[in-house]
Design a protein around this motif. Sequence first.
Motif, short mmCIF file in Angstrom:
data_model
loop_
_atom_site.label_atom_id
_atom_site.label_comp_id
_atom_site.label_asym_id
_atom_site.label_seq_id
_atom_site.Cartn_x
_atom_site.Cartn_y
_atom_site.Cartn_z
N ALA A 51 0.82 -1.21 0.00
CA ALA A 51 0.00 0.00 0.00
C ALA A 51 0.85 1.27 0.00
CB ALA A 51 -0.94 0.00 1.20
N PHE A 52 2.06 1.20 0.59
CA PHE A 52 2.85 2.41 0.78
C PHE A 52 4.19 2.45 0.07
CE2 PHE A 52 0.03 1.95 4.41
CZ PHE A 52 -0.66 3.15 4.33
N GLY A 53 4.58 1.38 -0.63
CA GLY A 53 5.88 1.43 -1.27
C GLY A 53 6.26 0.21 -2.07
N ILE A 54 7.54 0.13 -2.34
CA ILE A 54 8.13 -0.92 -3.18
C ILE A 54 9.11 -1.71 -2.32
CG2 ILE A 54 9.50 -1.38 -5.26
CD1 ILE A 54 8.55 1.43 -6.24
N HIS A 55 9.07 -3.04 -2.45
CA HIS A 55 9.91 -3.90 -1.63
C HIS A 55 10.65 -4.90 -2.50
CE1 HIS A 55 11.27 -6.38 1.68
NE2 HIS A 55 10.70 -7.44 1.13
N TRP A 56 11.96 -5.06 -2.21
CA TRP A 56 12.79 -6.07 -2.84
C TRP A 56 13.17 -7.07 -1.76
CZ3 TRP A 56 12.98 -0.98 -4.14
CH2 TRP A 56 12.90 -0.65 -5.49
N ALA A 57 12.48 -8.19 -1.70
CA ALA A 57 12.73 -9.19 -0.64
C ALA A 57 14.16 -9.71 -0.69
CB ALA A 57 11.73 -10.33 -0.76
N GLU A 58 14.63 -10.08 -1.87
CA GLU A 58 15.97 -10.65 -2.01
C GLU A 58 17.06 -9.66 -1.59
OE1 GLU A 58 18.88 -12.58 -5.45
OE2 GLU A 58 16.82 -12.10 -5.96
N LEU A 59 16.81 -8.36 -1.80
CA LEU A 59 17.80 -7.34 -1.50
C LEU A 59 17.59 -6.69 -0.14
CD1 LEU A 59 17.78 -5.59 -4.99
CD2 LEU A 59 19.36 -7.35 -4.16
N ASP A 60 16.49 -7.02 0.52
CA ASP A 60 16.12 -6.42 1.80
C ASP A 60 16.12 -4.89 1.71
OD1 ASP A 60 15.29 -6.44 4.46
OD2 ASP A 60 17.35 -6.36 5.22
N GLU A 61 15.42 -4.39 0.70
CA GLU A 61 15.35 -2.94 0.45
C GLU A 61 13.89 -2.53 0.29
OE1 GLU A 61 16.59 0.42 0.71
OE2 GLU A 61 18.33 -0.70 0.00
N ASP A 62 13.56 -1.37 0.82
CA ASP A 62 12.22 -0.81 0.72
C ASP A 62 12.31 0.66 0.37
OD1 ASP A 62 10.32 -2.98 1.92
OD2 ASP A 62 12.01 -2.87 3.30
N LEU A 63 11.43 1.12 -0.52
CA LEU A 63 11.30 2.54 -0.83
C LEU A 63 9.83 2.91 -0.67
CD1 LEU A 63 13.45 2.83 -4.09
CD2 LEU A 63 14.14 3.33 -1.75
N SER A 64 9.57 3.98 0.07
CA SER A 64 8.18 4.42 0.23
C SER A 64 7.81 5.31 -0.95
CB SER A 64 8.00 5.18 1.54
OG SER A 64 8.63 6.44 1.47
N PHE A 65 6.54 5.26 -1.34
CA PHE A 65 6.09 6.11 -2.43
C PHE A 65 6.27 7.58 -2.07
CE2 PHE A 65 3.22 2.36 -3.41
CZ PHE A 65 3.99 1.93 -4.48
N GLY A 66 5.98 7.94 -0.83
CA GLY A 66 6.14 9.32 -0.40
C GLY A 66 7.57 9.82 -0.52
N GLY A 67 8.53 8.93 -0.30
CA GLY A 67 9.94 9.30 -0.38
C GLY A 67 10.39 9.75 -1.76
N PHE A 68 9.68 9.32 -2.79
CA PHE A 68 10.03 9.72 -4.15
C PHE A 68 9.85 11.23 -4.34
CE2 PHE A 68 9.75 5.25 -4.94
CZ PHE A 68 10.44 5.00 -6.12
N PHE A 69 9.04 11.86 -3.49
CA PHE A 69 8.72 13.27 -3.67
C PHE A 69 9.27 14.17 -2.58
CE2 PHE A 69 5.56 10.72 -5.88
CZ PHE A 69 5.72 11.22 -7.16
N LYS A 70 10.07 13.61 -1.67
CA LYS A 70 10.70 14.43 -0.64
C LYS A 70 12.00 14.99 -1.18
CE LYS A 70 8.69 12.21 3.30
NZ LYS A 70 8.87 11.55 4.57
N PRO A 71 12.34 16.21 -0.76
CA PRO A 71 13.62 16.79 -1.21
C PRO A 71 14.79 15.89 -0.81
CG PRO A 71 12.29 18.42 -0.07
CD PRO A 71 11.61 17.10 0.11
N LYS A 72 15.74 15.77 -1.69
CA LYS A 72 16.91 14.93 -1.45
C LYS A 72 18.04 15.80 -0.92
CE LYS A 72 14.82 11.47 -3.47
NZ LYS A 72 13.44 11.58 -3.14
N MET A 73 18.68 15.30 0.11
CA MET A 73 19.82 16.02 0.65
C MET A 73 21.06 15.59 -0.11
SD MET A 73 18.91 16.52 4.59
CE MET A 73 20.39 17.36 4.77
N GLY A 74 21.86 16.56 -0.52
CA GLY A 74 23.09 16.25 -1.25
C GLY A 74 24.12 15.65 -0.32
N LYS A 75 25.06 14.98 -0.90
CA LYS A 75 26.13 14.39 -0.11
C LYS A 75 27.10 15.49 0.28
CE LYS A 75 25.58 9.92 -2.09
NZ LYS A 75 26.12 8.73 -2.60
N THR A 76 27.49 15.48 1.52
CA THR A 76 28.39 16.49 2.04
C THR A 76 29.77 15.89 2.25
OG1 THR A 76 26.55 17.51 3.20
CG2 THR A 76 28.75 18.16 3.89
N PHE A 77 30.77 16.56 1.77
CA PHE A 77 32.14 16.10 1.94
C PHE A 77 32.88 17.13 2.77
CE2 PHE A 77 31.97 12.59 -0.89
CZ PHE A 77 31.06 12.93 -1.85
#
Length: 82
Positions: A51-77
Amino acid sequence: MVLADIIKIWLTDEAIHIETKEGKTGTEYFADYPSLKNATQKQRESYTTSAFGIHWAELDEDLSFGGFFKPKMGKTFSKFKN
């Protein structure tokens, strides 16, 4: 954001994309997720949705649908002086 709002999910070589009923598109890049970055195309294609996202069982990874539209923080060095 829930699955009922999503009309399309598709993969490219570099990312996974979603499109909503309202015509908004969101992208998550595989490079930002080590398990997806190092996965084969077949493993990336082997996802399920909930209902809320995408799941890869073999990879143990989840992405929420809402996260696709949240601002992304850049990598800081930081630079350190010796």
